[in-house]
Design a protein around this motif. Structure first.
Motif, PDB file in Angstrom:
ATOM      1  N   LEU A  42       7.747   5.631   9.720  1.00  0.00           N
ATOM      2  CA  LEU A  42       7.642   4.164   9.523  1.00  0.00           C
ATOM      3  C   LEU A  42       5.854   3.829   9.754  1.00  0.00           C
ATOM      4  O   LEU A  42       5.272   3.138   8.887  1.00  0.00           O
ATOM      5  CB  LEU A  42       8.217   3.121  10.423  1.00  0.00           C
ATOM      6  CG  LEU A  42       8.190   1.679  10.401  1.00  0.00           C
ATOM      7  CD1 LEU A  42       8.433   1.433   8.987  1.00  0.00           C
ATOM      8  CD2 LEU A  42       8.892   0.975  11.295  1.00  0.00           C
ATOM      9  N   SER A  43       5.229   4.419  10.826  1.00  0.00           N
ATOM     10  CA  SER A  43       3.889   4.107  10.964  1.00  0.00           C
ATOM     11  C   SER A  43       3.196   4.809   9.751  1.00  0.00           C
ATOM     12  O   SER A  43       2.095   4.197   9.117  1.00  0.00           O
ATOM     13  CB  SER A  43       3.344   4.893  12.287  1.00  0.00           C
ATOM     14  OG  SER A  43       2.129   4.891  12.437  1.00  0.00           O
ATOM     15  N   GLU A  44       3.425   6.004   9.386  1.00  0.00           N
ATOM     16  CA  GLU A  44       2.688   6.624   8.102  1.00  0.00           C
ATOM     17  C   GLU A  44       2.992   5.909   6.777  1.00  0.00           C
ATOM     18  O   GLU A  44       2.073   5.691   6.012  1.00  0.00           O
ATOM     19  CB  GLU A  44       3.158   8.023   7.924  1.00  0.00           C
ATOM     20  CG  GLU A  44       2.937   8.926   9.023  1.00  0.00           C
ATOM     21  CD  GLU A  44       3.745  10.458   8.857  1.00  0.00           C
ATOM     22  OE1 GLU A  44       4.200  10.772   7.914  1.00  0.00           O
ATOM     23  OE2 GLU A  44       3.201  11.123   9.999  1.00  0.00           O
ATOM     24  N   LEU A  45       4.277   5.329   6.857  1.00  0.00           N
ATOM     25  CA  LEU A  45       4.626   4.613   5.447  1.00  0.00           C
ATOM     26  C   LEU A  45       3.702   3.355   5.596  1.00  0.00           C
ATOM     27  O   LEU A  45       3.193   2.742   4.544  1.00  0.00           O
ATOM     28  CB  LEU A  45       6.100   3.929   5.451  1.00  0.00           C
ATOM     29  CG  LEU A  45       6.822   5.256   5.237  1.00  0.00           C
ATOM     30  CD1 LEU A  45       8.431   4.710   5.072  1.00  0.00           C
ATOM     31  CD2 LEU A  45       6.586   5.694   3.622  1.00  0.00           C
ATOM     32  N   GLN A  46       3.519   2.638   6.843  1.00  0.00           N
ATOM     33  CA  GLN A  46       2.793   1.339   6.940  1.00  0.00           C
ATOM     34  C   GLN A  46       1.283   1.821   6.585  1.00  0.00           C
ATOM     35  O   GLN A  46       0.613   0.813   5.931  1.00  0.00           O
ATOM     36  CB  GLN A  46       2.806   0.753   8.263  1.00  0.00           C
ATOM     37  CG  GLN A  46       4.138  -0.116   8.369  1.00  0.00           C
ATOM     38  CD  GLN A  46       4.467  -0.241   9.975  1.00  0.00           C
ATOM     39  OE1 GLN A  46       3.849   0.121  10.886  1.00  0.00           O
ATOM     40  NE2 GLN A  46       5.068  -1.324  10.168  1.00  0.00           N
ATOM     41  N   LYS A  47       0.895   2.818   7.036  1.00  0.00           N
ATOM     42  CA  LYS A  47      -0.503   3.257   6.807  1.00  0.00           C
ATOM     43  C   LYS A  47      -0.852   3.574   5.314  1.00  0.00           C
ATOM     44  O   LYS A  47      -1.833   2.929   4.695  1.00  0.00           O
ATOM     45  CB  LYS A  47      -0.798   4.643   7.681  1.00  0.00           C
ATOM     46  CG  LYS A  47      -1.105   4.353   8.949  1.00  0.00           C
ATOM     47  CD  LYS A  47      -1.326   5.549  10.041  1.00  0.00           C
ATOM     48  CE  LYS A  47      -1.457   5.576  11.264  1.00  0.00           C
ATOM     49  NZ  LYS A  47      -1.738   7.022  11.848  1.00  0.00           N
ATOM     50  N   ARG A  48       0.319   3.976   4.729  1.00  0.00           N
ATOM     51  CA  ARG A  48       0.122   4.448   3.229  1.00  0.00           C
ATOM     52  C   ARG A  48       0.052   3.047   2.525  1.00  0.00           C
ATOM     53  O   ARG A  48      -0.809   2.836   1.657  1.00  0.00           O
ATOM     54  CB  ARG A  48       1.179   5.338   2.556  1.00  0.00           C
ATOM     55  CG  ARG A  48       0.729   6.651   2.571  1.00  0.00           C
ATOM     56  CD  ARG A  48       1.783   7.367   1.904  1.00  0.00           C
ATOM     57  NE  ARG A  48       2.276   8.523   2.788  1.00  0.00           N
ATOM     58  CZ  ARG A  48       3.305   8.902   2.741  1.00  0.00           C
ATOM     59  NH1 ARG A  48       4.348   8.466   2.353  1.00  0.00           N
ATOM     60  NH2 ARG A  48       3.849   9.937   3.796  1.00  0.00           N
ATOM     61  N   GLU A  51      -3.197   1.315   2.967  1.00  0.00           N
ATOM     62  CA  GLU A  51      -4.384   1.764   2.183  1.00  0.00           C
ATOM     63  C   GLU A  51      -4.062   1.539   0.730  1.00  0.00           C
ATOM     64  O   GLU A  51      -5.045   1.305  -0.122  1.00  0.00           O
ATOM     65  CB  GLU A  51      -4.321   3.450   2.164  1.00  0.00           C
ATOM     66  CG  GLU A  51      -4.796   4.018   3.696  1.00  0.00           C
ATOM     67  CD  GLU A  51      -4.386   5.483   3.997  1.00  0.00           C
ATOM     68  OE1 GLU A  51      -3.854   6.073   2.963  1.00  0.00           O
ATOM     69  OE2 GLU A  51      -4.995   5.921   4.804  1.00  0.00           O
ATOM     70  N   GLU A  52      -2.968   1.600   0.110  1.00  0.00           N
ATOM     71  CA  GLU A  52      -2.603   1.095  -1.230  1.00  0.00           C
ATOM     72  C   GLU A  52      -3.087  -0.160  -1.387  1.00  0.00           C
ATOM     73  O   GLU A  52      -3.415  -0.614  -2.201  1.00  0.00           O
ATOM     74  CB  GLU A  52      -1.034   1.299  -1.524  1.00  0.00           C
ATOM     75  CG  GLU A  52      -1.084   2.782  -1.596  1.00  0.00           C
ATOM     76  CD  GLU A  52       0.512   3.047  -1.944  1.00  0.00           C
ATOM     77  OE1 GLU A  52       1.411   2.182  -2.009  1.00  0.00           O
ATOM     78  OE2 GLU A  52       0.967   4.123  -1.933  1.00  0.00           O
ATOM     79  N   PHE A  53      -2.639  -1.345  -0.442  1.00  0.00           N
ATOM     80  CA  PHE A  53      -2.948  -2.487  -0.462  1.00  0.00           C
ATOM     81  C   PHE A  53      -4.737  -2.940  -0.473  1.00  0.00           C
ATOM     82  O   PHE A  53      -4.952  -3.625  -1.424  1.00  0.00           O
ATOM     83  CB  PHE A  53      -2.426  -3.287   0.621  1.00  0.00           C
ATOM     84  CG  PHE A  53      -2.635  -4.946   0.739  1.00  0.00           C
ATOM     85  CD1 PHE A  53      -2.173  -5.677  -0.309  1.00  0.00           C
ATOM     86  CD2 PHE A  53      -3.632  -5.297   1.610  1.00  0.00           C
ATOM     87  CE1 PHE A  53      -2.394  -7.117  -0.235  1.00  0.00           C
ATOM     88  CE2 PHE A  53      -3.907  -6.721   1.572  1.00  0.00           C
ATOM     89  CZ  PHE A  53      -3.310  -7.570   0.679  1.00  0.00           C
ATOM     90  N   GLU A  54      -5.263  -2.090   0.078  1.00  0.00           N
ATOM     91  CA  GLU A  54      -6.689  -2.237   0.319  1.00  0.00           C
ATOM     92  C   GLU A  54      -7.249  -1.888  -0.981  1.00  0.00           C
ATOM     93  O   GLU A  54      -8.251  -2.503  -1.509  1.00  0.00           O
ATOM     94  CB  GLU A  54      -7.380  -1.604   1.561  1.00  0.00           C
ATOM     95  CG  GLU A  54      -7.002  -2.233   2.822  1.00  0.00           C
ATOM     96  CD  GLU A  54      -7.335  -1.417   3.990  1.00  0.00           C
ATOM     97  OE1 GLU A  54      -7.905  -0.171   4.005  1.00  0.00           O
ATOM     98  OE2 GLU A  54      -7.477  -1.894   5.244  1.00  0.00           O
ATOM     99  N   ALA A  55      -6.755  -0.482  -1.611  1.00  0.00           N
ATOM    100  CA  ALA A  55      -7.216  -0.082  -2.890  1.00  0.00           C
ATOM    101  C   ALA A  55      -6.991  -1.128  -3.868  1.00  0.00           C
ATOM    102  O   ALA A  55      -7.983  -1.124  -4.586  1.00  0.00           O
ATOM    103  CB  ALA A  55      -6.659   1.295  -3.150  1.00  0.00           C
TER     104      ALA A  55
END
Length: 127
Positions: A42-48, A51-55
């Motif tokens: 879940l933490s990895e998914l949140q990080k991804r 990142e996608e949101f920021e991109a």
């Protein structure tokens, strides 16, 4: 035999208790492991996702800047075109005025010639 039955029951209960405790601890470890793995995933998914949101935000900002620049350029072009059209309109108006002035001068010249012709053809009365 009377003594053996209670001892047997005691040992059976103790064994059953030990087996039950070990089983519960094993299940608890599996649940904890599953939760930890789940939290890591879940933490990895949140990080991804972050990142996608920021991109996506960065690309939207770049698009907004490009759109804004295009709008500014279009406005400048429209202003420039408007000025050219105004200049053309002014020059057309000047040409119209010049043309009308020439027509008026031509008509005045024709009227003067007609007056002269009329005055020459008619006898003058002494006055």
């Amino acid at each position: 035999m009377r003594v053996g039955v209670p001892i047997f029951l005691f040992l059976a209960a103790a064994g059953f208790h030990t087996a039950l405790t070990a089983s519960l601890e094993s299940a608890e470890k599996e649940d904890t492991f599953g939760e930890e793995v789940g939290l890591e995933q879940l933490s990895e998914l949140q990080k991804r996702d972050q990142e996608e949101f920021e991109a996506a935000q960065m690309s939207e900002a770049v698009q907004d800047e490009n759109t804004e620049e295009e709008n500014d350029t279009q406005e400048e072009d429209m202003n420039r075109d408007g000025n050219v059209e105004a200049d053309q309109h002014e020059s057309e108006s000047d040409e119209d005025v010049d043309g009308m002035r020439q027509k008026r001068e031509h008509l005045e010249a024709n009227v003067e010639e007609a007056d002269e012709t009329t005055n020459l053809g008619s006898p003058r009365l002494p006055g």
